[in-house]
Design a protein around this motif. Sequence first.
Motif, PDB file in Angstrom:
ATOM      1  N   VAL A   1     -40.543  51.817 -25.328  1.00 55.06           N
ATOM      2  CA  VAL A   1     -40.654  52.269 -23.936  1.00 55.06           C
ATOM      3  C   VAL A   1     -39.911  53.584 -23.758  1.00 55.06           C
TER       4      VAL A   1
ATOM      5  N   GLN B   1     -39.247  55.878 -26.144  1.00 54.34           N
ATOM      6  CA  GLN B   1     -39.979  56.946 -26.826  1.00 54.34           C
ATOM      7  C   GLN B   1     -41.282  57.279 -26.111  1.00 54.34           C
ATOM      8  N   GLY B   2     -41.970  56.254 -25.654  1.00 54.99           N
ATOM      9  CA  GLY B   2     -43.212  56.490 -24.926  1.00 54.99           C
ATOM     10  C   GLY B   2     -42.948  57.074 -23.547  1.00 54.99           C
ATOM     11  N   GLY B   3     -41.827  56.715 -22.960  1.00 56.89           N
ATOM     12  CA  GLY B   3     -41.460  57.265 -21.658  1.00 56.89           C
ATOM     13  C   GLY B   3     -41.330  58.783 -21.727  1.00 56.89           C
ATOM     14  N   TYR B   4     -40.767  59.269 -22.809  1.00 58.62           N
ATOM     15  CA  TYR B   4     -40.663  60.720 -23.007  1.00 58.62           C
ATOM     16  C   TYR B   4     -42.054  61.356 -23.035  1.00 58.62           C
ATOM     17  N   VAL B   5     -42.953  60.710 -23.736  1.00 53.84           N
ATOM     18  CA  VAL B   5     -44.327  61.233 -23.829  1.00 53.84           C
ATOM     19  C   VAL B   5     -44.957  61.327 -22.440  1.00 53.84           C
ATOM     20  N   LEU B   6     -44.841  60.251 -21.666  1.00 54.57           N
ATOM     21  CA  LEU B   6     -45.421  60.253 -20.320  1.00 54.57           C
ATOM     22  C   LEU B   6     -44.773  61.314 -19.438  1.00 54.57           C
TER      23      LEU B   6
ATOM     24  N   ARG C   1     -43.375  64.140 -20.367  1.00 56.01           N
ATOM     25  CA  ARG C   1     -43.812  65.479 -20.769  1.00 56.01           C
ATOM     26  C   ARG C   1     -45.253  65.727 -20.335  1.00 56.01           C
ATOM     27  N   ALA C   2     -46.087  64.692 -20.441  1.00 54.72           N
ATOM     28  CA  ALA C   2     -47.477  64.844 -20.025  1.00 54.72           C
ATOM     29  C   ALA C   2     -47.566  65.144 -18.529  1.00 54.72           C
ATOM     30  N   ALA C   3     -46.712  64.495 -17.748  1.00 52.59           N
ATOM     31  CA  ALA C   3     -46.752  64.667 -16.295  1.00 52.59           C
ATOM     32  C   ALA C   3     -45.864  65.816 -15.839  1.00 52.59           C
ATOM     33  N   ASP C   4     -45.075  66.353 -16.759  1.00 52.11           N
ATOM     34  CA  ASP C   4     -44.067  67.355 -16.412  1.00 52.11           C
ATOM     35  C   ASP C   4     -43.189  66.838 -15.279  1.00 52.11           C
TER      36      ASP C   4
ATOM     37  N   PRO D   1     -42.544  59.129 -14.450  1.00 58.98           N
ATOM     38  CA  PRO D   1     -43.143  58.063 -15.249  1.00 58.98           C
ATOM     39  C   PRO D   1     -42.131  57.448 -16.228  1.00 58.98           C
TER      40      PRO D   1
END
Lengths: 207, 207
Positions: free
Chosen positions: A159, A161-166, A168-171, A175
Amino acid sequence: MYSNRVDTVERLIASTRELLWERGYTGTSPRAVQQRSGVGQGSMYHHFAGKRELALAAITRTAEEMRVMAEERLSLPGTAAETVTRYLRREREVLRGCPVGRLTQDPDVMSDPVLRAPVEETFRWLSERLARVLQEGLRRGEFDAALDPRATADALVAVLQGGYVLARAADSTAPFDRALDGVLGLLAARTATAPPAGPAAARTSTA
Amino acid sequence: MYSNRVDTVERLIASTRELLWERGYTGTSPRAVQQRSGVGQGSMYHHFAGKRELALAAITRTAEEMRVMAEERLSLPGTAAETVTRYLRREREVLRGCPVGRLTQDPDVMSDPVLRAPVEETFRWLSERLARVLQEGLRRGEFDAALDPRATADALVAVLQGGYVLARAADSTAPFDRALDGVLGLLAARTATAPPAGPAAARTSTA
DNA sequence: GTCTATAACGGGATAGAC
DNA sequence: GTCTATCCCGTTATAGAC
């Protein structure tokens, strides 16, 4: 002076860590490291054999720091849920992402056993460390006995690591924060001290 | 023939998608695209203005496909928990990671509003789509009423994205699978049909 | 230890022939 | 539409002077 040598090496490592974090291994050139650190070409190649050795020093340092910071939060007293929450919700530069997790996307890092090792070890350690925290909580009766410490630990790290991805995607950090709220909410429902007032509990009590 | 033109363009897009997935934007050169696709330099630049346009076409296509594949699983009948499980556990090339999430780590993609847009939209759409599935489940009484659909949805997407990171770090799909087991285990404890036999429930029933 | 010079190569494209 | 030639610049060093 000896301290000058140390300073030069430290500046090189610090600059490489930043660039690796921002742009990854492929996106980081020796030249860029020199410019950011203010260290000359000849000097850089005197202290490090090349890009790979520079990256190895930087990655090793980043991995070490990460473990120290995690252990600081995870070894404090408290229930397992409190400890896990404290770790997940620690101050983070969310939009920059995880400097270790980032390397996972770099084929040139992952295909090199030496560069890869610190990355692999960091996540293995963290996963096991969190599992131990949960296992301890379980032993103390803080959780529903059916909770799987290892799987839950991996879910928590994921969560993050994936939270970082979300994010960055949303700037946006929103999320990331919601994802943490999400897992921690699910975890809270399995703690003995805060039983959920859901249909399951209701049915059980009125049986 | 018209189909030759389409084939050339399609081969370029397909090769760019692969390279973007494997090596990211920075790590992908027009030359590499030409070699993998078997399309010549002049031909490539005739159909695409440059690397950026090539990437835009590739990213757009990948994002579209991803949404279609997700919707296929998410629109099938079943309880919310079943639907979510079906989506999370679908066939995935775990060690290759997520072709969309990957782009999140590419500063040159994220700093370009046009290249970034499909990435942002994909995750926004997925998060909202999963939240709706959970919301529907909630409405049908499948979950403890305290469950937060939006936060839980973000947590689920994050576990997926983070699961890829853990898998790549370990060079094994095991942590990915465990992370999914972890969240789904936590989620199962909040479903009305499968009440957990934990301390909370036990205390309630013996009160 | 640090500096400058040099070099082989690839990245990313443009130009014009065919 | 596709090909080859050409170009400029950055990458990743190495060599040798200072």
